[in-house]
Design a protein around this motif. Structure first.
Motif, short mmCIF file in Angstrom:
data_model
loop_
_atom_site.label_atom_id
_atom_site.label_comp_id
_atom_site.label_asym_id
_atom_site.label_seq_id
_atom_site.Cartn_x
_atom_site.Cartn_y
_atom_site.Cartn_z
N LEU A 70 91.06 33.65 42.13
CA LEU A 70 91.63 34.21 41.35
C LEU A 70 92.33 33.74 40.20
O LEU A 70 92.15 33.99 38.90
CB LEU A 70 92.93 34.84 41.88
CG LEU A 70 92.61 35.79 43.26
CD1 LEU A 70 93.82 35.96 44.02
CD2 LEU A 70 92.03 37.06 42.76
N ALA A 71 92.62 32.24 40.39
CA ALA A 71 93.04 31.47 39.11
C ALA A 71 92.10 31.12 38.18
O ALA A 71 92.19 31.17 36.85
CB ALA A 71 93.80 30.02 39.78
N GLU A 72 90.90 31.02 38.78
CA GLU A 72 89.77 30.69 37.87
C GLU A 72 89.38 31.72 36.88
O GLU A 72 89.32 31.73 35.60
CB GLU A 72 88.49 30.45 38.95
CG GLU A 72 87.39 29.70 38.08
CD GLU A 72 86.27 29.23 38.63
OE1 GLU A 72 85.36 29.19 38.21
OE2 GLU A 72 86.68 28.64 40.14
N ALA A 73 89.55 33.13 37.60
CA ALA A 73 89.11 34.22 36.66
C ALA A 73 90.24 34.60 35.48
O ALA A 73 89.96 34.93 34.57
CB ALA A 73 89.26 35.53 37.63
N ALA A 74 91.43 34.12 35.75
CA ALA A 74 92.59 34.14 34.86
C ALA A 74 92.63 33.06 33.97
O ALA A 74 93.50 33.05 33.08
CB ALA A 74 93.72 34.44 35.62
N GLY A 75 91.92 31.98 34.28
CA GLY A 75 91.96 30.63 33.49
C GLY A 75 93.25 30.02 33.77
O GLY A 75 93.86 29.34 32.77
N LEU A 76 93.84 29.85 35.06
CA LEU A 76 94.95 29.21 35.55
C LEU A 76 94.23 27.69 35.91
O LEU A 76 93.47 27.75 36.54
CB LEU A 76 95.95 29.82 36.24
CG LEU A 76 96.26 31.14 36.17
CD1 LEU A 76 97.02 31.50 37.19
CD2 LEU A 76 97.32 31.01 34.81
N ARG A 77 95.02 26.58 35.82
CA ARG A 77 94.56 25.27 36.00
C ARG A 77 95.29 24.87 37.26
O ARG A 77 96.81 24.80 37.21
CB ARG A 77 94.73 24.43 35.01
CG ARG A 77 93.77 24.57 33.90
CD ARG A 77 94.36 23.81 32.55
NE ARG A 77 95.86 24.01 32.07
CZ ARG A 77 96.36 23.59 30.99
NH1 ARG A 77 95.68 23.04 30.29
NH2 ARG A 77 97.65 24.04 30.61
N VAL A 78 94.82 24.94 38.34
CA VAL A 78 95.35 24.68 39.70
C VAL A 78 95.07 23.27 40.37
O VAL A 78 93.83 23.07 40.25
CB VAL A 78 95.05 25.84 40.63
CG1 VAL A 78 95.63 25.65 42.07
CG2 VAL A 78 95.56 27.07 40.01
N ALA A 79 95.66 22.57 40.99
CA ALA A 79 95.51 21.21 41.63
C ALA A 79 96.45 21.15 42.91
O ALA A 79 97.18 21.85 43.01
CB ALA A 79 96.06 20.21 40.59
N ILE A 80 95.80 20.44 43.80
CA ILE A 80 96.57 20.09 45.03
C ILE A 80 96.92 18.70 45.22
O ILE A 80 96.15 17.75 44.90
CB ILE A 80 95.45 20.45 46.28
CG1 ILE A 80 96.39 20.48 47.54
CG2 ILE A 80 94.40 19.71 46.28
CD1 ILE A 80 95.78 21.48 48.64
#
Length: 702
Positions: free
Chosen positions: A343-353
């Motif tokens: 979902l983040a990828e589709a919205a262009g959000l940068r997520v890390a763990i």
């Protein structure tokens, strides 16, 4: 700084005479501390019952099976024969009405002769039994002379113990600690003292540990209740102080224009439920307000909390800020990322763990990107609150499964940004009364519906005597391509001592492997994270069909294709835990079945639990029933009936004190928010005494 007045109570137990390294280690284990316990830990370790030694009949009148104290003359000894160490050492004693035998097994040489010299008068106390028509006491609890008897209390408290720690040693330590009790100021208002009929704290501690009446140690009596109220007041006051701090006017607010949220919603494979939309509207409104958000989002297993959390994060990211999501376990953190990533990828959000597993260069890169503002949302475990984790502009802290984190962790995370908003997620629906206890006056959103397309789960209770039939059925399901969970309460034999017929996962894995070969896998909490992930991935990929597991799969494991769950020893799990476990199936489009294997005979409580779990899958109803059945220890995943995070207060007994402590805390915040003057100083003592002092630094802050 801790008030100097309390220093004697925070001295280590090793400062008491008679407590050396061995006792210290046992006390550490008993009192649940990682470091050396202090006197205050001893004093707040309360007895569970009492023995009444006041009955002093003659031998002729003593009732078998009762605890009696007898005044006798020691007539003769009959030591065990030298070649038979197993035979008992017998002491023959009498009074004017009859004879008594005192029996000792495997005692150190010379001990009995010294304790009970022939011709002496002794007071002996213990449980009297009849043996071959003669009254006898095996290993008397107490043997004293005339002078010792004058000092002996007729009512003896009994404490929870740990193996190797003698009751006498614990009592001596507590008695010494009581002598060091300083003269504490009264922090409860005169009005509450009068209304509740409370004694002073000193009197409460003395009467609970050195009871004068049998009723002195009852949890609902005035002495225990006074200590419970202190503990609840400390908790409620700490929450109120933090709440006041969080409610201070916050400067620039964090709501964006909605463009990222729209992209996330468009990428969802299903429409948001009504309650998800309501929760989002409430969060958006909170983010616009001039004070910080403090909201609890509770929803059942599979109600879509992660998506709401992601949309809340998107709202602050729209405003150019960052968000963090902290989960209690690595499995759960990785699960969130798995849901969020597409979902983040589709919205262009940068997520890390970030968990304990990211090390060295990888970790340094993540931290550098975070500080530069190149990461929008960081998901992780308590690794997020380590000192070297720095955000460029943290605006939203999302904390999952709150009751596993203390207030300290929440503060450590919010301290990494300016006026950070807080969203707490709970997968265990928490009854309203408990929300007050754990979160103070938090705003609450509830996700009541299940996402579309979820299938009902058929839940059945099956006696363990039908285990072979269950195994046959599992075999048929595996042949048909089903994925099956098999849950056991324990990991291995070392955990199983004294637990009767509880099944351990390692043993069950071996027996199922014999039957089904390499289609069987095993996960439990003692395995390394990477190893657990590997087995879970094999299960999700249908490389193995049967997963034997402990409750480690209770939270956050998402394999939608799994449709069958067998729970062994289901009678030993709490309702909330059964519900959480069952929530791992019924997540896809296929109908699912949950089999609860139980051992007969079932107690009333277990019967009631299994009935509720068969009748409903509504987590809110289950939480309320659970509270009715056994107090909220289990609602919040803690095994005893005490309140988690509380040593003395008990939900079943002190429920009405929770509300009173809350009202008192709010009253204090209104009258004396900075805790000034003599009463304020007394309340600071209270916060330190019950280790709720994390709120104290706020008193000086703005």
């Amino acid at each position: 700084m801790r008030p100097a007045l309390l220093n004697p109570l925070f001295a280590q137990v090793t400062s008491l005479s008679g407590i050396g390294p061995k006792q210290e280690k046992l006390l550490r284990y008993l009192l649940g501390r990682d470091d050396t316990p202090r006197l205050v830990d001893l004093l707040l370790h309360l007895p569970t019952s009492v023995i009444d030694r006041r009955a002093q009949p003659k031998i002729r009148d003593a009732v078998p099976g009762t605890v009696v104290t007898l005044k006798v003359t020691i007539d003769r000894h009959r030591p065990a024969p030298p070649r038979n160490r197993r035979a008992p050492f017998l002491v023959y004693a009498s009074d004017e009405t009859g004879d008594l035998v005192l029996t000792y097994f495997r005692n150190p040489p010379g001990m009995v002769e010294k304790l009970l010299p022939v011709g002496a008068t002794r007071y002996v106390s213990g449980t009297l039994q009849m043996y071959d028509g003669t009254p006898q006491i095996v290993h008397p609890d107490r043997v004293v002379d005339e002078a010792g008897f004058a000092k002996l209390s007729g009512i003896d408290p009994v404490y929870p113990l740990t193996e190797g720690l003698a009751l006498g040693a614990l009592k001596r330590a507590i008695a010494l600690a009581l002598q060091k009790l300083p003269d504490l100021p009264e922090w409860i208002s005169a009005e509450v003292m009068r209304r509740c009929g409370f004694p002073t704290m000193a009197e409460a501690l003395h009467r609970v540990h050195q009871p004068l009446e049998l009723t002195d140690v009852l949890p609902d009596g005035p002495f225990w209740s006074r200590l419970a109220f202190d503990e609840l007041l400390a908790g409620q006051l700490a929450l109120a102080l933090i709440r006041a701090q969080l409610r201070r006017p916050a400067g620039n607010r964090h709501d964006g224009d909605g463009h990222l949220r729209k992209r996330v919603i468009d990428a969802l494979p299903y429409a948001l439920t009504m309650s998800q939309r309501q929760a989002l509207a409430a969060i958006a409104e909170d983010l616009r307000q001039p004070v910080r958000m403090l909201r609890l989002l509770q929803g059942d297993v599979g109600s879509g909390k992660t998506v709401v959390a992601l949309l809340a994060a998107a709202a602050v990211i729209e405003a150019g800020k960052q968000a963090a999501l902290m989960a209690p376990t690595e499995i759960l953190a990785r699960q969130h990322v798995k849901t969020i990533a597409p979902l983040a990828e589709a919205a262009g959000l940068r997520v890390a763990i970030l968990t304990g597993r990211e090390k060295g260069r990888e970790r340094r890169d993540i931290l550098a990107q975070l500080e530069q503002g190149e990461i929008d949302l960081l998901v992780g475990t308590h690794a997020l609150i380590q000192d070297d984790v720095a955000f460029k502009a943290l605006a939203l802290a999302i904390v999952d499964e709150q009751h596993r984190f203390g207030v300290r962790e929440r503060l450590a995370l919010t301290g990494k940004g300016e006026a950070v908003d807080v969203l707490v997620l709970s997968a265990t629906p928490i009854p309203r009364t408990l929300v007050l206890t754990y979160f103070g006056d938090m705003d609450v959103s509830e996700l009541r519906e299940k996402p579309a397309g979820r299938q009902p789960i058929d839940t059945r209770a099956v006696p363990a005597s039908r285990l072979s039939e269950v195994m046959d059925a599992v075999g048929r399901a595996l042949s048909a391509g089903a994925l099956v969970y098999w849950i056991c309460p324990l990991v291995d034999e070392s955990e199983a001592e004294g637990t009767g017929h509880l099944t351990n996962a390692t043993e069950r894995f071996e027996s199922l492997q014999k039957r089904f070969g390499d289609r069987v896998g095993l996960v439990h909490g003692q395995m390394k994270g990477a190893e657990k992930d590997r087995v879970m991935a094999q299960f999700a990929a249908h490389e193995i069909g049967l997963l034997v597991a402990t409750t480690v799969v209770e939270v956050g494991v998402d394999v939608p294709a799994a449709t069958i769950m067998v729970i062994e020893n289901a009678e030993r799990f709490g309702l909330a835990q059964l519900h959480q476990l069952r929530g791992r199936i019924g997540r896809g489009s296929e109908a699912s079945t949950c089999l609860l294997l139980y051992h007969e005979p079932l107690g009333e409580m277990s019967k009631a639990r299994l009935k509720v779990i068969r009748e409903t899958t509504d987590g809110f109803r289950i939480a309320e029933e659970d509270l009715k059945l056994r107090g909220e220890g289990d609602v919040l995943g803690v095994r005893q009936s005490g309140l988690p995070g509380y040593r003395i207060a008990r939900s079943d007994v002190h429920a009405q004190l929770i509300a009173q402590a809350r009202d008192e805390a709010l009253h204090i915040m209104k009258e004396n928010p900075k805790l000034g003057g003599p009463r304020g100083a007394a309340l600071r003592c209270l916060l330190y005494l019950y280790e709720r002092d994390e709120a104290i630094p706020f008193l000086s802050a703005g």
